[in-house]
Motif scaffolding. Structure first.
Motif, PDB file in Angstrom:
ATOM      1  N   MET A 235      -1.037  49.234  22.346  1.00  0.00           N
ATOM      2  CA  MET A 235       0.408  49.146  22.345  1.00  0.00           C
ATOM      3  C   MET A 235       0.650  47.565  21.491  1.00  0.00           C
ATOM      4  N   LEU A 236      -0.076  46.726  22.073  1.00  0.00           N
ATOM      5  CA  LEU A 236      -0.092  45.314  21.704  1.00  0.00           C
ATOM      6  C   LEU A 236      -0.795  45.377  20.240  1.00  0.00           C
ATOM      7  N   ARG A 237      -1.933  45.637  20.210  1.00  0.00           N
ATOM      8  CA  ARG A 237      -2.501  45.988  18.709  1.00  0.00           C
ATOM      9  C   ARG A 237      -1.676  46.561  17.607  1.00  0.00           C
ATOM     10  N   ARG A 238      -0.616  47.574  18.179  1.00  0.00           N
ATOM     11  CA  ARG A 238      -0.215  48.139  17.245  1.00  0.00           C
ATOM     12  C   ARG A 238       0.928  47.351  16.656  1.00  0.00           C
ATOM     13  N   TYR A 239       1.849  46.492  17.590  1.00  0.00           N
ATOM     14  CA  TYR A 239       2.767  45.946  17.208  1.00  0.00           C
ATOM     15  C   TYR A 239       2.457  44.310  16.574  1.00  0.00           C
ATOM     16  N   LEU A 240       1.489  44.151  16.812  1.00  0.00           N
ATOM     17  CA  LEU A 240       0.787  42.962  16.142  1.00  0.00           C
ATOM     18  C   LEU A 240       0.332  43.140  14.644  1.00  0.00           C
ATOM     19  N   ASN A 241      -0.176  44.333  14.562  1.00  0.00           N
ATOM     20  CA  ASN A 241      -0.486  44.761  13.199  1.00  0.00           C
ATOM     21  C   ASN A 241       0.698  44.748  12.354  1.00  0.00           C
ATOM     22  N   LEU A 242       1.768  45.623  12.981  1.00  0.00           N
ATOM     23  CA  LEU A 242       2.918  45.546  12.292  1.00  0.00           C
ATOM     24  C   LEU A 242       3.626  44.399  12.024  1.00  0.00           C
ATOM     25  N   ALA A 243       3.570  43.543  12.962  1.00  0.00           N
ATOM     26  CA  ALA A 243       4.186  42.059  12.559  1.00  0.00           C
ATOM     27  C   ALA A 243       3.208  41.307  11.544  1.00  0.00           C
ATOM     28  N   ILE A 244       2.072  41.654  11.287  1.00  0.00           N
ATOM     29  CA  ILE A 244       1.208  40.945  10.280  1.00  0.00           C
ATOM     30  C   ILE A 244       1.591  41.783   8.913  1.00  0.00           C
ATOM     31  N   SER A 245       1.690  43.022   9.048  1.00  0.00           N
ATOM     32  CA  SER A 245       1.736  43.875   7.875  1.00  0.00           C
ATOM     33  C   SER A 245       3.326  43.548   7.159  1.00  0.00           C
ATOM     34  N   ALA A 246       4.256  42.984   7.955  1.00  0.00           N
ATOM     35  CA  ALA A 246       5.653  42.591   7.536  1.00  0.00           C
ATOM     36  C   ALA A 246       5.468  41.356   6.778  1.00  0.00           C
ATOM     37  N   LEU A 247       4.474  40.729   6.796  1.00  0.00           N
ATOM     38  CA  LEU A 247       3.995  39.282   6.013  1.00  0.00           C
ATOM     39  C   LEU A 247       3.648  39.670   4.895  1.00  0.00           C
ATOM     40  N   ASP A 248       3.626  40.733   4.168  1.00  0.00           N
ATOM     41  CA  ASP A 248       2.865  41.011   3.161  1.00  0.00           C
ATOM     42  C   ASP A 248       3.658  40.202   1.796  1.00  0.00           C
ATOM     43  N   PRO A 249       4.884  40.287   1.784  1.00  0.00           N
ATOM     44  CA  PRO A 249       5.421  39.426   0.667  1.00  0.00           C
ATOM     45  C   PRO A 249       5.270  38.087   0.663  1.00  0.00           C
ATOM     46  N   LEU A 250       4.409  37.466   1.539  1.00  0.00           N
ATOM     47  CA  LEU A 250       4.085  35.971   1.704  1.00  0.00           C
ATOM     48  C   LEU A 250       3.017  35.641   0.763  1.00  0.00           C
ATOM     49  N   ASN A 251       3.007  34.628  -0.098  1.00  0.00           N
ATOM     50  CA  ASN A 251       1.502  34.193  -0.570  1.00  0.00           C
ATOM     51  C   ASN A 251       0.767  33.639   0.529  1.00  0.00           C
ATOM     52  N   ASN A 252       1.279  33.048   1.584  1.00  0.00           N
ATOM     53  CA  ASN A 252       0.393  32.411   2.584  1.00  0.00           C
ATOM     54  C   ASN A 252       1.139  32.781   3.802  1.00  0.00           C
ATOM     55  N   PRO A 253       0.775  33.974   4.650  1.00  0.00           N
ATOM     56  CA  PRO A 253       1.205  34.309   5.811  1.00  0.00           C
ATOM     57  C   PRO A 253       0.868  33.450   7.043  1.00  0.00           C
ATOM     58  N   ARG A 254      -0.228  32.413   6.649  1.00  0.00           N
ATOM     59  CA  ARG A 254      -0.981  31.902   7.770  1.00  0.00           C
ATOM     60  C   ARG A 254      -0.033  31.211   8.997  1.00  0.00           C
ATOM     61  N   PRO A 255       0.916  30.354   8.501  1.00  0.00           N
ATOM     62  CA  PRO A 255       1.810  29.654   9.431  1.00  0.00           C
ATOM     63  C   PRO A 255       2.419  30.783  10.428  1.00  0.00           C
ATOM     64  N   PHE A 256       2.665  32.054   9.848  1.00  0.00           N
ATOM     65  CA  PHE A 256       3.384  33.039  10.790  1.00  0.00           C
ATOM     66  C   PHE A 256       2.273  33.717  11.844  1.00  0.00           C
ATOM     67  N   THR A 257       1.013  33.876  11.360  1.00  0.00           N
ATOM     68  CA  THR A 257       0.186  34.418  12.094  1.00  0.00           C
ATOM     69  C   THR A 257      -0.184  33.571  13.216  1.00  0.00           C
ATOM     70  N   ASP A 258      -0.358  32.158  12.630  1.00  0.00           N
ATOM     71  CA  ASP A 258      -0.805  31.146  13.817  1.00  0.00           C
ATOM     72  C   ASP A 258       0.430  30.896  14.887  1.00  0.00           C
ATOM     73  N   LEU A 259       1.686  31.098  14.573  1.00  0.00           N
ATOM     74  CA  LEU A 259       3.040  31.107  15.275  1.00  0.00           C
ATOM     75  C   LEU A 259       2.846  32.182  16.495  1.00  0.00           C
ATOM     76  N   ALA A 260       2.642  33.524  15.904  1.00  0.00           N
ATOM     77  CA  ALA A 260       2.656  34.582  16.657  1.00  0.00           C
ATOM     78  C   ALA A 260       1.218  34.657  17.794  1.00  0.00           C
ATOM     79  N   ARG A 261       0.226  33.883  17.433  1.00  0.00           N
ATOM     80  CA  ARG A 261      -1.048  33.608  18.108  1.00  0.00           C
ATOM     81  C   ARG A 261      -0.327  32.638  19.278  1.00  0.00           C
ATOM     82  N   ILE A 262       0.055  31.581  18.678  1.00  0.00           N
ATOM     83  CA  ILE A 262       0.423  30.529  19.847  1.00  0.00           C
ATOM     84  C   ILE A 262       1.369  30.892  20.822  1.00  0.00           C
TER      85      ILE A 262
END
Length: 286
Positions: free
Chosen positions: A242-269
């Motif tokens: 369940m965690l993997r599914r929603y984390l993957n969905l969160a990351i997929s939502a970042l597709d419009p960004l040229n640089n999604p790194r700040p948001f993936t880092d924020l989720a991880r932290i």
């Protein structure tokens, strides 16, 4: 502009800025010393997570810090107000390491004070336009609906809501609003804000899954979401998937960004910090 590298120290810095700004806003708008004392007490402690999400979402898109702090305070006012009512419903004696508001000030003031706090929050958001204040209202409506369903389930009532539907309402909705408002104020791009709102929604669901798993592991069952979680969490792999599914969905939502790194880092932290605090094994995120 504030320079950020999206490490835990940045979150602590933003948290302090939100807290200082909240104290100023409350002092300027609620002059009576008794009311001031009560609202400040309600705001004391806590992670300021929703406000941090709003500010850091905006800063990641080159937004101005000064434009983001007040809306962040608004979300924290609304969240803290909801916690006062939650503690009444749950008969909780403590909150954020101190005596619960209703135990300190009595039921009457604990019923009234959150209404004042939410009114102030809406007043703040209204200064940023109809789109922003509507997002705030709708997120609180969803969160309140989620809390109502949660209370009904906790007392044994049947509802049609699933576990994931419940946590999307009671936790995901305000995470969604935080990321939407922060990104919209920074970019003025509705489509981008909608995408980052979905990121916040899925991150909020993942966060609540971890919260309920921590409660499940400690044998705690004091909420409706915990009742539903217990029914589906017979195996560790269920939670991990369940965690993997929603984390993957969160990351997929970042597709419009040229640089999604700040948001993936924020989720991880955010998730890693919660796991460290609660003693959960970080293998759940791997």
């Amino acid at each position: 502009m504030v320079s950020l590298s999206y490490v835990p120290e940045d979150m602590d810095r933003i948290k302090d800025l939100i807290t200082s700004r909240a104290e100023l806003i409350v002092r300027e708008n609620l002059g009576d010393h008794n009311i001031l004392s009560m609202v400040n007490y309600a705001l004391q402690g806590g992670k300021r997570l929703r406000g941090i999400l709003l500010v850091m979402s905006g800063l990641a898109l080159n937004g101005e810090l000064e434009k983001l702090l007040d809306p962040a305070v608004a979300l924290e006012l609304g969240h803290s107000a909801s916690l006062i009512h939650d503690d009444i419903v749950d008969s909780s004696d403590y909150r954020r390491g101190k005596i619960a508001f209703w135990r300190k000030y009595g039921l009457g003031l604990a019923v009234i004070t959150p209404h004042l706090m939410i009114a102030l929050a809406l007043d703040i958001l209204s200064k940023y336009g109809l789109r922003v204040v509507r997002k705030g209202i709708r997120s609180w409506r969803k969160a309140a609906l989620g809390q109502l369903m949660d209370a009904l389930i906790a007392r044994g009532e049947e509802t049609d809501v699933s576990y994931e539907g419940l946590v999307a309402l009671k936790t995901g909705s305000v995470f969604e609003a935080a990321c939407y408002i922060g990104s919209y104020l920074a970019s003025n791009d509705v489509r981008l804000a909608n995408s980052l709102g979905r990121y916040g929604l899925y991150l909020g669901i993942a966060y609540q899954v971890l919260d309920d798993f921590a409660g499940f592991s400690s044998g705690n069952e004091d909420s409706g979401s915990m009742v539903l979680f217990r029914k589906i969490a017979g195996e560790r792999d269920v939670v991990k998937n369940m965690l993997r599914r929603y984390l993957n969905l969160a990351i997929s939502a970042l597709d419009p960004l040229n640089n999604p790194r700040p948001f993936t880092d924020l989720a991880r932290i955010i998730l890693s910090r919660f796991m460290e605090k609660t003693g959960l094994n970080d293998s759940l995120l791997k």
